[in-house]
Design an enzyme around this catalytic site. Structure first.
Site, PDB file in Angstrom:
ATOM      1  N   TYR A 125       0.613  -1.101   0.240  1.00  0.00           N
ATOM      2  CA  TYR A 125       0.091   0.212  -0.456  1.00  0.00           C
ATOM      3  C   TYR A 125       1.054   1.080   0.062  1.00  0.00           C
ATOM      4  O   TYR A 125       1.031   1.953  -0.707  1.00  0.00           O
ATOM      5  CB  TYR A 125      -0.473  -0.281   1.450  1.00  0.00           C
ATOM      6  N   LYS A 130       0.794   4.746  -2.167  1.00  0.00           N
ATOM      7  CA  LYS A 130       0.398   6.313  -2.177  1.00  0.00           C
ATOM      8  C   LYS A 130       2.210   7.138  -2.220  1.00  0.00           C
ATOM      9  O   LYS A 130       1.055   8.216  -2.027  1.00  0.00           O
ATOM     10  CB  LYS A 130      -0.258   6.658  -0.283  1.00  0.00           C
TER      11      LYS A 130
HETATM   12  N1  LIG Z   1      -8.481   6.458   6.808  1.00  0.00           N
HETATM   13  C1  LIG Z   1      -7.399   6.804   6.795  1.00  0.00           C
HETATM   14  O1  LIG Z   1      -6.696   6.418   7.295  1.00  0.00           O
HETATM   15  C2  LIG Z   1      -6.972   7.603   5.466  1.00  0.00           C
HETATM   16  C3  LIG Z   1      -7.312   7.324   3.874  1.00  0.00           C
HETATM   17  N2  LIG Z   1      -6.538   7.295   2.718  1.00  0.00           N
HETATM   18  C4  LIG Z   1      -7.511   7.365   1.906  1.00  0.00           C
HETATM   19  O2  LIG Z   1      -8.381   7.723   1.840  1.00  0.00           O
HETATM   20  C5  LIG Z   1      -9.219   7.255   0.456  1.00  0.00           C
HETATM   21  C6  LIG Z   1     -10.446   7.023   1.084  1.00  0.00           C
HETATM   22  O3  LIG Z   1      -9.779   5.860   1.808  1.00  0.00           O
HETATM   23  P1  LIG Z   1     -11.191   5.882   3.875  1.00  0.00           P
HETATM   24  O4  LIG Z   1     -11.875   7.048   3.170  1.00  0.00           O
HETATM   25  O5  LIG Z   1     -10.141   5.925   4.662  1.00  0.00           O
HETATM   26  O6  LIG Z   1     -11.804   4.519   3.353  1.00  0.00           O
HETATM   27  P2  LIG Z   1     -12.669   3.779   2.975  1.00  0.00           P
HETATM   28  O7  LIG Z   1     -12.877   2.655   2.984  1.00  0.00           O
HETATM   29  O8  LIG Z   1     -14.316   4.123   3.148  1.00  0.00           O
HETATM   30  O9  LIG Z   1     -13.262   4.547   1.153  1.00  0.00           O
HETATM   31  C7  LIG Z   1     -12.761   4.210  -0.395  1.00  0.00           C
HETATM   32  C8  LIG Z   1     -13.537   4.251  -1.094  1.00  0.00           C
HETATM   33  O10 LIG Z   1     -12.689   4.211  -2.267  1.00  0.00           O
HETATM   34  C9  LIG Z   1     -13.817   3.019  -2.809  1.00  0.00           C
HETATM   35  N3  LIG Z   1     -13.357   2.194  -3.652  1.00  0.00           N
HETATM   36  C10 LIG Z   1     -12.389   1.002  -3.524  1.00  0.00           C
HETATM   37  N4  LIG Z   1     -12.378  -0.302  -4.753  1.00  0.00           N
HETATM   38  C11 LIG Z   1     -12.012   0.808  -5.538  1.00  0.00           C
HETATM   39  C12 LIG Z   1     -12.340   0.682  -6.986  1.00  0.00           C
HETATM   40  N5  LIG Z   1     -11.479  -0.394  -7.577  1.00  0.00           N
HETATM   41  N6  LIG Z   1     -13.195   1.559  -8.283  1.00  0.00           N
HETATM   42  C13 LIG Z   1     -13.853   2.841  -7.206  1.00  0.00           C
HETATM   43  N7  LIG Z   1     -13.763   2.751  -6.349  1.00  0.00           N
HETATM   44  C14 LIG Z   1     -13.884   1.801  -5.186  1.00  0.00           C
HETATM   45  C15 LIG Z   1     -14.801   2.013  -1.302  1.00  0.00           C
HETATM   46  O11 LIG Z   1     -15.808   1.793  -2.819  1.00  0.00           O
HETATM   47  C16 LIG Z   1     -15.063   3.148  -1.198  1.00  0.00           C
HETATM   48  O12 LIG Z   1     -15.389   3.905  -1.038  1.00  0.00           O
HETATM   49  C17 LIG Z   1      -8.072   6.058  -0.044  1.00  0.00           C
HETATM   50  O13 LIG Z   1      -7.402   6.134  -1.037  1.00  0.00           O
HETATM   51  C18 LIG Z   1      -6.882   5.866   1.013  1.00  0.00           C
HETATM   52  O14 LIG Z   1      -5.773   5.189   1.085  1.00  0.00           O
HETATM   53  C19 LIG Z   1      -4.910   7.888   3.080  1.00  0.00           C
HETATM   54  C20 LIG Z   1      -4.387   8.288   4.411  1.00  0.00           C
HETATM   55  C21 LIG Z   1      -5.245   7.480   5.758  1.00  0.00           C
HETATM   56  C1  LIG Z   2      -5.820   2.310   6.523  1.00  0.00           C
HETATM   57  C2  LIG Z   2      -4.423   3.044   7.233  1.00  0.00           C
HETATM   58  O1  LIG Z   2      -5.009   3.083   8.599  1.00  0.00           O
HETATM   59  C3  LIG Z   2      -4.671   4.036   6.735  1.00  0.00           C
HETATM   60  O2  LIG Z   2      -4.381   3.869   5.709  1.00  0.00           O
HETATM   61  C4  LIG Z   2      -3.188   5.719   5.883  1.00  0.00           C
HETATM   62  O3  LIG Z   2      -2.807   5.643   4.570  1.00  0.00           O
HETATM   63  C5  LIG Z   2      -2.621   6.103   7.220  1.00  0.00           C
HETATM   64  O4  LIG Z   2      -1.276   5.422   6.488  1.00  0.00           O
HETATM   65  C6  LIG Z   2      -2.795   4.796   7.879  1.00  0.00           C
HETATM   66  O5  LIG Z   2      -1.687   3.608   8.064  1.00  0.00           O
END
Ligand SMILES: NC(=O)C1=CN([C@@H]2O[C@H](COP(=O)(O)OP(=O)(O)OC[C@H]3O[C@@H](n4cnc5c(N)ncnc54)[C@H](O)[C@@H]3O)[C@@H](O)[C@H]2O)C=CC1
Ligand SMILES: C[C@H](O)[C@@H]1OC(=O)[C@H](O)[C@@H]1O
Length: 253
Positions: A156, A160
């Protein structure tokens, strides 16, 4: 209304950060097109929230890992809303797994969704912005993980870091078109992506203890930084990245 008259596209917007950002942009005056993969109910609920704010919203289904999804999303969103001013590349997955026995499929799927998908989405959005001739803003939901590692995130964290690098290179490629390209680096934000990982109470307390502001993040914490990068307030900001982590990154001891 920092985004009045602007059209924003957000990928992976049926839940979590993407949904918060989509609705948050509407709250600041934007019309919004959402990409979602499977959660039709979540996407419909987000559109309903956007419409309740008096803005236009549309949900378009598509798996970002398929390069064809990018062109289709941009074409359908443009047909529905007229143009693209802002593109937020948010969709992502993080299936936690140890390094030594990482399944090939898990590695490849994570790359395809988080990085390959982003590449083709950003390319499709940029082509539309260039055609429109009026500049634009592209924002990638990268991560604090672009800067630091994770034992169960070896597949992962490179995606990023790659996303951040992509924003730096396209900032150069697209500067002549007045298209700005920046990354957000969220820290740990409470969403479905880490629900299982943080169900371990000890781990959750440890993660909280690392954050100088004393709490883990909420999806809404990403709205202000996204609106800033989307709006004309950041007219001279490109190729930049912004940590949104409550101070976790700088907390060595
Ligand atoms: N939650 C965290 O701690 C962090 C999240 N991020 C990034 O933020 C972004 C959003 O993640 P979150 O809201 O936390 O998780 P989440 O799991 O709630 O949201 C992820 C979204 O991406 C969608 N998704 C996944 N695979 C897909 C695909 N193949 N096609 C279209 N949509 C797809 C999911 O349906 C969901 O709506 C991600 O890129 C994640 O890596 C970055 C840093 C920290
Ligand atoms: C999914 C993790 O909790 C989250 O994803 C990120 O990108 C952050 O670094 C956290 O590890």
């Amino acid at each position: 209304m920092l985004l009045a008259g602007k059209t924003v596209l957000v990928t992976g917007a049926s839940a979590g950060i993407g949904r918060a950002v989509a609705v948050g942009c509407a709250r600041h005056g934007a019309d919004v097109a959402l990409n979602f993969s499977r959660d039709q109910a979540g996407a419909d609920a987000a559109v309903a929230e956007i419409e309740a704010l008096g803005r236009k919203g549309i949900a378009i289904q598509g798996d970002v890992a398929d390069p064809e999804t990018a062109k289709a999303f941009v074409a359908q969103a443009t047909a529905a809303l007229g143009c693209i001013d802002v593109f937020v590349n948010n969709a992502g997955i993080c299936p936690f797994h140890a390094f030594l026995d990482m399944p090939v499929e898990t590695f490849e799927r994570t790359m395809r969704v988080n990085l390959h998908g982003a590449y083709f989405m950003v390319q499709a959005a940029a082509n539309q912005m260039v055609k429109q001739g009026d500049g634009g803003s592209i924002i990638a939901m990268s991560s604090i993980s672009a800067l630091v590692g994770g034992e169960y995130q070896t597949h992962y964290t490179p995606t990023k870091a790659g996303l951040h690098s992509l924003m730096q290179s396209v900032a150069i490629a697209l500067g002549k078109h007045n298209i700005r390209c920046n990354s957000l680096f969220p820290g740990t934000i409470l969403t479905d992506i880490n629900k299982d990982d943080l169900a371990d109470v000890e781990k959750r307390r440890y993660m909280e203890s690392r954050v100088p502001l004393g709490r883990l993040g909420q999806p809404d914490d990403l709205v202000g930084p996204t609106v800033f990068l989307a709006s004309d307030l950041s007219a001279y900001v490109t190729g930049a990245s912004l940590l949104v982590d409550g101070g976790a990154y700088v907390n060595l001891q």
